[in-house]
Scaffold this motif. Structure first.
Motif, mmCIF file in Angstrom:
data_model
loop_
_atom_site.group_PDB
_atom_site.id
_atom_site.type_symbol
_atom_site.label_atom_id
_atom_site.label_comp_id
_atom_site.label_asym_id
_atom_site.label_seq_id
_atom_site.Cartn_x
_atom_site.Cartn_y
_atom_site.Cartn_z
ATOM 1 N N PRO A 68 -20.472 -45.947 18.200
ATOM 2 C CA PRO A 68 -20.496 -44.745 17.365
ATOM 3 C C PRO A 68 -19.818 -44.991 16.031
ATOM 4 O O PRO A 68 -19.039 -45.944 15.867
ATOM 5 C CB PRO A 68 -19.731 -43.726 18.211
ATOM 6 C CG PRO A 68 -19.870 -44.217 19.617
ATOM 7 C CD PRO A 68 -19.864 -45.711 19.516
ATOM 8 N N TRP A 125 -20.767 -47.844 11.206
ATOM 9 C CA TRP A 125 -20.730 -48.010 12.660
ATOM 10 C C TRP A 125 -20.014 -49.320 12.965
ATOM 11 O O TRP A 125 -20.331 -50.375 12.395
ATOM 12 C CB TRP A 125 -22.140 -48.074 13.240
ATOM 13 C CG TRP A 125 -22.942 -46.821 13.041
ATOM 14 C CD1 TRP A 125 -23.078 -45.784 13.914
ATOM 15 C CD2 TRP A 125 -23.763 -46.490 11.908
ATOM 16 N NE1 TRP A 125 -23.914 -44.825 13.397
ATOM 17 C CE2 TRP A 125 -24.354 -45.229 12.166
ATOM 18 C CE3 TRP A 125 -24.050 -47.135 10.699
ATOM 19 C CZ2 TRP A 125 -25.209 -44.611 11.265
ATOM 20 C CZ3 TRP A 125 -24.898 -46.518 9.795
ATOM 21 C CH2 TRP A 125 -25.469 -45.266 10.087
ATOM 22 N N ARG A 156 -22.671 -36.554 9.951
ATOM 23 C CA ARG A 156 -22.151 -36.366 11.305
ATOM 24 C C ARG A 156 -23.219 -36.695 12.340
ATOM 25 O O ARG A 156 -22.924 -37.311 13.376
ATOM 26 C CB ARG A 156 -21.663 -34.936 11.511
ATOM 27 C CG ARG A 156 -20.919 -34.774 12.843
ATOM 28 C CD ARG A 156 -20.470 -33.365 13.131
ATOM 29 N NE ARG A 156 -19.455 -33.376 14.184
ATOM 30 C CZ ARG A 156 -19.132 -32.337 14.931
ATOM 31 N NH1 ARG A 156 -19.717 -31.165 14.741
ATOM 32 N NH2 ARG A 156 -18.199 -32.441 15.866
ATOM 33 N N GLN A 181 -21.871 -29.855 18.565
ATOM 34 C CA GLN A 181 -21.277 -30.448 19.762
ATOM 35 C C GLN A 181 -20.332 -29.441 20.430
ATOM 36 O O GLN A 181 -19.203 -29.757 20.779
ATOM 37 C CB GLN A 181 -20.501 -31.710 19.399
ATOM 38 C CG GLN A 181 -21.324 -32.760 18.667
ATOM 39 C CD GLN A 181 -20.501 -33.980 18.296
ATOM 40 O OE1 GLN A 181 -19.587 -34.373 19.022
ATOM 41 N NE2 GLN A 181 -20.820 -34.600 17.169
ATOM 42 N N ASN A 222 -17.866 -40.918 9.697
ATOM 43 C CA ASN A 222 -18.576 -40.226 8.628
ATOM 44 C C ASN A 222 -17.607 -39.955 7.487
ATOM 45 O O ASN A 222 -16.669 -39.168 7.635
ATOM 46 C CB ASN A 222 -19.149 -38.914 9.180
ATOM 47 C CG ASN A 222 -19.840 -38.083 8.117
ATOM 48 O OD1 ASN A 222 -20.313 -38.612 7.108
ATOM 49 N ND2 ASN A 222 -19.898 -36.781 8.339
ATOM 50 N N GLU A 262 -22.188 -39.478 14.897
ATOM 51 C CA GLU A 262 -21.778 -38.972 16.209
ATOM 52 C C GLU A 262 -22.932 -38.462 17.058
ATOM 53 O O GLU A 262 -22.718 -38.049 18.200
ATOM 54 C CB GLU A 262 -20.757 -37.837 16.023
ATOM 55 C CG GLU A 262 -19.516 -38.244 15.252
ATOM 56 C CD GLU A 262 -18.552 -37.079 15.068
ATOM 57 O OE1 GLU A 262 -18.667 -36.084 15.810
ATOM 58 O OE2 GLU A 262 -17.686 -37.172 14.178
ATOM 59 N N SER A 306 -20.668 -35.624 21.616
ATOM 60 C CA SER A 306 -21.604 -36.740 21.727
ATOM 61 C C SER A 306 -21.129 -38.010 21.025
ATOM 62 O O SER A 306 -21.844 -39.015 21.043
ATOM 63 C CB SER A 306 -22.961 -36.332 21.140
ATOM 64 O OG SER A 306 -22.837 -35.983 19.770
ATOM 65 N N ALA A 307 -19.941 -37.991 20.424
ATOM 66 C CA ALA A 307 -19.503 -39.137 19.618
ATOM 67 C C ALA A 307 -19.310 -40.401 20.450
ATOM 68 O O ALA A 307 -19.298 -41.502 19.905
ATOM 69 C CB ALA A 307 -18.209 -38.797 18.880
ATOM 70 N N HIS A 308 -19.145 -40.260 21.766
ATOM 71 C CA HIS A 308 -18.941 -41.421 22.635
ATOM 72 C C HIS A 308 -20.240 -42.153 22.957
ATOM 73 O O HIS A 308 -20.217 -43.267 23.488
ATOM 74 C CB HIS A 308 -18.309 -40.971 23.958
ATOM 75 C CG HIS A 308 -19.185 -40.032 24.735
ATOM 76 N ND1 HIS A 308 -19.366 -38.715 24.375
ATOM 77 C CD2 HIS A 308 -19.966 -40.229 25.846
ATOM 78 C CE1 HIS A 308 -20.177 -38.124 25.231
ATOM 79 N NE2 HIS A 308 -20.569 -39.028 26.118
#
Length: 614
Positions: A542, A556, A368, A377, A545, A372, A392-394
């Motif tokens: 991003p 990615w 993760r 998060q 997973n 991400e 934070s995945a963006h």
């Protein structure tokens, strides 16, 4: 690159000096006069003690707690102090140079005195960063700024593109980590003069290396800080940090002090970026807050250079990182403790302290972090008893600085032991490949490139009661950890021998060190050839997973529709059957490993591939 080779480069122009015009401190002017200015709201008067034969001069009141005076014909190199009404003599808090450290006199310094060679240097884009963290005093023998210069050629050949200096603000004593600095504008005199620090930055730039500086804006050190004698308003009396009184950023004079400090390092010393230490210990309710204000000032002041601003932030505030909408999003990246903690649990099985939050499914959590950014998060932390972090995945992968070791994660262990003493070589090699081939920004700690087995224990140089407090505090801290019950084995942080044991020796002259150095060089060459181009212009985003148990599987998405994919078995013994990545295999930790995945690979191993759309 040698100076003679540098002279052939078109980006190196005529050498000239550089300066940041400070509105306080001792500012040497073109006519030879010096303007002295000090904020001292806690006293009724200030006297300038100038040189050894010149008369003492009272400073003029200038309102709002300021005192100042312009003195004609003061040559560079002149020592000075400020005398308080009670007779105490103190250094200038904005001193550019100290004779003998914070307890000695401040020195009038000419910032134009160093002629830069790499005048045309504008830096490197952030996605090219491979960071090497080092301690200027412990980089080798002899150390100091000159000692760092002696390492630059090797680092450039290895594939490092940025060195990061642990803090160099002047501190009391002859040794320390730098996080107890008390004069934020004065390079530590034990390492060299301001011009010798500039020579280090210049030499790095000639070799194509960026130089980042770790700065501490959350506290002052406990020894040699005289601000409380004349500017108690600098501090918030209602709050303390884990390291001392909290700084009161509600005051404009305090904000200006740190804003100018950041600009000073970037402009006068031409650092390529700053790493802001433990910003979670800074509290500021203003809009914009002090961190955003500093970052905005740096961007505005240096629009034609690559300036990189990195956070250490336990709060995992994604809103501060570039890639999130909003005015606070001005920082390139954050040190990613989540990656480290999960990786450490995978490698060592340790679950004491903050590692407890990564004990369950550590490989999945590691996946993760890679896919991400943050593991936490907004998720609930059992150890803390509260939620932590923001989504934070963006964010782009380069928003996260990953590491397996750094000064904190080695030196804050009881014995200062490195991963080489805690994990099997094949495990460390597999995780090193993951670190250097991931699209996150990698950081190595000095000596890690050859797998140094030398500890890096915590060290400092205090005296009297403060030294006793440090000793007792460390004993109490480590008494809480399971498996550590021998206080006598704890290195004495105050003993000069402890510092000596941390000074990096040359690479071990054995096959293991040679193989590790070769591995790191190979991985970095592959990173620069394959991974770095994917990070330019957001060509990689991003990830996803798909990790399970002890198998890591992260991919990615590429802008063209394909994937960068890393599959790794992160455990000894046999692994489960797993899908072989499609497309070009760009790295195998063991030849033929990708073909073994469907049958289950044995032991630690990693495969990286570029998968293209069908």
């Amino acid at each position: 690159m040698t100076p003679s080779a540098a002279a052939q480069r078109p980006d190196i122009a005529e050498a000239v000096g550089s300066t940041h015009d400070l509105p306080f401190g001792a500012q040497l002017r073109a006519d030879g006069s010096v303007r002295f200015r000090l904020w001292a709201p806690g006293v009724d008067g200030i006297t300038l003690v100038l040189g050894e034969e010149l008369p003492d001069l009272p400073l003029d009141r200038q309102g709002d707690g300021w005192f100042g005076l312009t003195v004609p014909a003061v040559p560079a190199g002149t020592p000075y102090r400020y005398r308080l009404p009670d007779g105490t003599e103190v250094p200038d808090p904005a001193s550019r140079h100290q004779r003998g450290g914070p307890l000695g006199p401040s020195i009038v310094w000419d910032p134009q005195g160093y002629a830069w060679r790499a005048q045309g240097w504008r830096g490197r884009p952030w996605h090219e960063a491979v960071i090497y963290e080092l301690h200027c005093g412990a980089i080798g023998r002899p150390g100091g700024f000159a000692g760092v210069i002696r390492r630059l050629d090797d680092l450039a050949r290895l594939g490092v593109t940025a060195i990061e200096l642990m803090p160099v603000a002047d501190f009391v004593g002859s040794r320390g980590w730098g996080y107890d600095g008390v004069l934020p504008f004065a390079p530590a005199s034990v390492y060299g003069t301001p011009d010798e620090l500039k020579q280090l930055v210049d030499a790095a730039h000639e070799r194509g290396l960026m130089v980042l500086l770790d700065v501490v804006y959350n506290h002052f050190g406990p020894a040699g800080n005289f601000l409380g004698h004349y500017a108690g308003a600098f501090f918030d009396g209602s709050r303390v940090t884990p390291w001392g009184p909290a700084i009161d950023f509600a005051r404009p004079q305090v904000r200006a002090f740190f804003r100018h400090n950041a600009l000073y390092w970037l402009e006068e010393f031409r650092f390529d970026g700053l790493r802001f230490d433990a910003v979670h210990a800074i509290e500021d309710a203003a809009q914009p807050d002090i961190l955003t204000e500093i970052a905005a000032a740096a961007r505005a002041a240096l629009p034609d250079r690559h300036i990189h601003l990195i956070l250490e932030n336990d709060r995992n505030e994604a809103r501060r990182l570039i890639g999130t909408p909003g005015p606070a999003a001005r920082f390139e990246a954050q040190w990613n403790d989540d990656f480290h903690h999960a990786a450490h649990v995978v490698l060592t099985g340790e679950t004491d302290g903050y590692y407890a939050d990564y004990a369950h499914d550590p490989v999945v959590r590691l996946g993760r972090a890679l896919a991400e950014g943050f593991v936490y998060q907004g998720d609930w932390s059992e150890r803390r008893g509260e939620s932590r972090g923001e989504p934070s995945a963006h964010l782009p992968p380069a928003a996260f600085v990953d590491f397996l070791q750094n000064h904190d994660q080695i030196g804050n262990r009881a014995l200062g032991d490195r991963l080489t003493a805690l994990a099997a070589p094949e495990a460390v090699e597999a995780m090193t490949a993951l670190l250097l081939l991931s699209p996150h920004i990698p950081l190595l700690f000095m000596g890690e490139e050859w797998g140094s087995r030398q500890p890096f224990p915590f060290f400092c140089d205090f005296e009297g009661e403060l030294a006793d407090v440090v000793r007792q505090g460390r004993r109490e801290e480590f008494a809480q950890f399971a498996g550590f019950d021998d206080a006598a084995a704890l290195p004495d942080a105050l003993d000069p021998d402890t510092f000596d044991s941390a000074v990096l020796a040359p690479a071990e002259d054995d096959a293991a060190a040679a193989l590790r150095l070769e591995l790191v060089g190979t991985l970095l060459a592959l990173r620069h050839r394959v991974i770095v181009p994917l990070l330019a212009d957001r060509r990689i985003g991003p990830g996803i997973n798909r990790s399970r148990d002890r198998m890591l599987d992260v991919a990615w998405m590429l802008s063209g529709g394909g994937w960068l994919r890393i599959v790794a078995h992160l455990a000894p013994g046999p692994g489960p059957a797993w899908e072989k990545p499609a497309g070009e295999i760009v790295y195998e930790s063991v030849a033929g490993l990708a073909g073994s995945l469907p049958g289950g690979i044995a032991g630690w191993g990693l495969v990286a591939a570029l998968e293209q759309p069908a």
